[in-house]
Design an enzyme around this catalytic site. Structure first.
Site, short mmCIF file in Angstrom:
data_model
loop_
_atom_site.label_atom_id
_atom_site.label_comp_id
_atom_site.label_asym_id
_atom_site.label_seq_id
_atom_site.Cartn_x
_atom_site.Cartn_y
_atom_site.Cartn_z
N ARG A 50 0.83 -1.20 0.00
CA ARG A 50 0.00 0.00 0.00
C ARG A 50 0.87 1.25 0.00
O ARG A 50 1.76 1.40 0.83
CB ARG A 50 -0.91 0.00 1.23
CG ARG A 50 -1.93 1.13 1.20
CD ARG A 50 -2.80 1.07 2.43
NE ARG A 50 -3.85 2.07 2.36
CZ ARG A 50 -4.55 2.46 3.41
NH1 ARG A 50 -4.32 1.94 4.59
NH2 ARG A 50 -5.50 3.35 3.28
N GLU A 89 0.31 -0.80 9.61
CA GLU A 89 0.97 0.49 9.39
C GLU A 89 0.02 1.67 9.65
O GLU A 89 0.45 2.71 10.15
CB GLU A 89 1.56 0.58 7.98
CG GLU A 89 2.34 1.87 7.76
CD GLU A 89 3.13 1.92 6.46
OE1 GLU A 89 3.43 3.04 6.01
OE2 GLU A 89 3.41 0.85 5.90
N ARG A 91 -2.34 1.84 11.87
CA ARG A 91 -2.41 2.03 13.33
C ARG A 91 -1.15 2.71 13.84
O ARG A 91 -1.21 3.57 14.71
CB ARG A 91 -2.60 0.66 14.01
CG ARG A 91 -4.04 0.17 14.02
CD ARG A 91 -4.11 -1.31 14.34
NE ARG A 91 -3.85 -2.11 13.15
CZ ARG A 91 -3.46 -3.39 13.18
NH1 ARG A 91 -3.27 -3.99 14.34
NH2 ARG A 91 -3.27 -4.05 12.06
N ASN A 123 -3.45 -6.37 4.03
CA ASN A 123 -4.02 -5.27 3.26
C ASN A 123 -5.24 -5.69 2.46
O ASN A 123 -6.23 -4.96 2.36
CB ASN A 123 -2.96 -4.69 2.31
CG ASN A 123 -2.00 -3.76 3.02
OD1 ASN A 123 -2.34 -2.65 3.38
ND2 ASN A 123 -0.78 -4.23 3.24
#
Length: 296
Positions: A50, A89, A91, A123
């Protein structure tokens, strides 16, 4: 999302539980309870599938974390001097915004392939990858770990057709890929444009499809017409004097400069033909008409 048996590859099913609850949760029997670590010792995955994070949504998550804390620990890989994020990531980013000094993590020891697979699965389950990011992640599993498409499909619990269609998007011009990322085109629109092999023409057509708000069916029809016209033009040009073809091409470029849009000379023979002027909106048509009238 339904997960097929064995979909995480050899060994991974014993490492991960709760795969259907929208988050990759680590099996505590394999990796123990979460521990608190300095947030500055946690770093994002450099090859994280992402690439785009919605700042407004991150702010909302940060506010939620301030109130409730981080309910699901981050999953990290111990890299010696730091911990690299496998899952979570968003969070981690939100916790930094919220001013947290420490974050709960579960530390895993994985092979590089397992690392990539879990990051990708996390993801996908959260539906946080755009189609291009997802395709690039699939391509990495194939290129770096020499997996076949059906093996990738099994590991991420998707059909082989889904993997194949995703990978086809990477054949598009980068500018068209960016239009997918920006939600200007759907994957259905984009796949229909793969028949246009010239990158510049493909991008020009993509912009036209966006400006004219074409449906997927419209795009399919127009691309088919474009391809058929091109074949027809090639057949006709075989009967036209090559010197005239060169003159027509030069004239097209001159007219393009004057009118500020695409112009095509479709010669029927050495003496006659058809002149086509493209426009992509009513305003542009009016501009062209006004320009031609001013030449009187």
């Amino acid at each position: 999302m339904a997960v097929k048996k064995g979909g995480l590859g050899k060994g991974l099913d014993s490492l991960i539980v709760n795969k259907n609850e929208g988050v990759v949760a680590v099996n505590p029997e394999q990796h123990g309870a979460p521990v608190e670590v300095d947030i500055n010792k946690v770093e994002p995955n450099k090859l994280q599938p992402r690439k785009n994070f919605d700042e407004d949504k991150l702010q909302d998550l940060a506010e939620n974390i301030k109130i409730h804390g981080i309910i699901n620990p981050l999953i990290v890989q111990d890299r010696g001097k730091y911990y690299e994020i496998i899952g979570g990531e968003r969070r981690w980013r939100a916790a930094r915004i919220a001013g947290f000094k420490k974050v709960p993590v579960i530390i895993m020891k994985l092979s590089e392939q397992e690392f990539v697979e879990i990051s990708l699965i996390d993801n996908i389950q959260r539906e946080q990858l755009n189609p291009i990011e997802e395709a690039m992640a699939f391509a990495r599993l194939i290129d770096e770990f020499k997996l076949k498409q059906d093996e990738v499909a099994e590991r991420v619990s998707k059909s082989r057709t889904t993997i194949t269609n995703a990978l086809r998007l990477l054949k598009l011009d980068k500018r068209v890929q960016d239009m997918i990322v920006d939600d200007k085109l759907t994957t259905g629109h984009a796949r229909a444009m793969l028949a246009i092999t010239d990158p510049d023409k493909q991008y020009e057509f993509a912009e036209r499809a966006f400006d004219e708000k074409m449906s997927v069916r419209d795009v399919e029809r127009e691309v088919k017409k474009l391809i058929n016209d091109k074949k027809s033009d090639k057949k006709k040009s075989a009967d036209i004097d090559p010197q005239l073809v060169a003159v027509y091409e030069q004239t097209q470029e001159k007219l393009k400069g004057v009118l500020g849009t695409k112009v095509f000379i479709n010669a029927k023979d050495n003496k006659s033909g058809r002149l086509e002027i493209e426009y992509y909106s009513q305003d542009e048509l009016n501009r062209i008409v006004d320009l031609l009238e001013s030449i009187k």
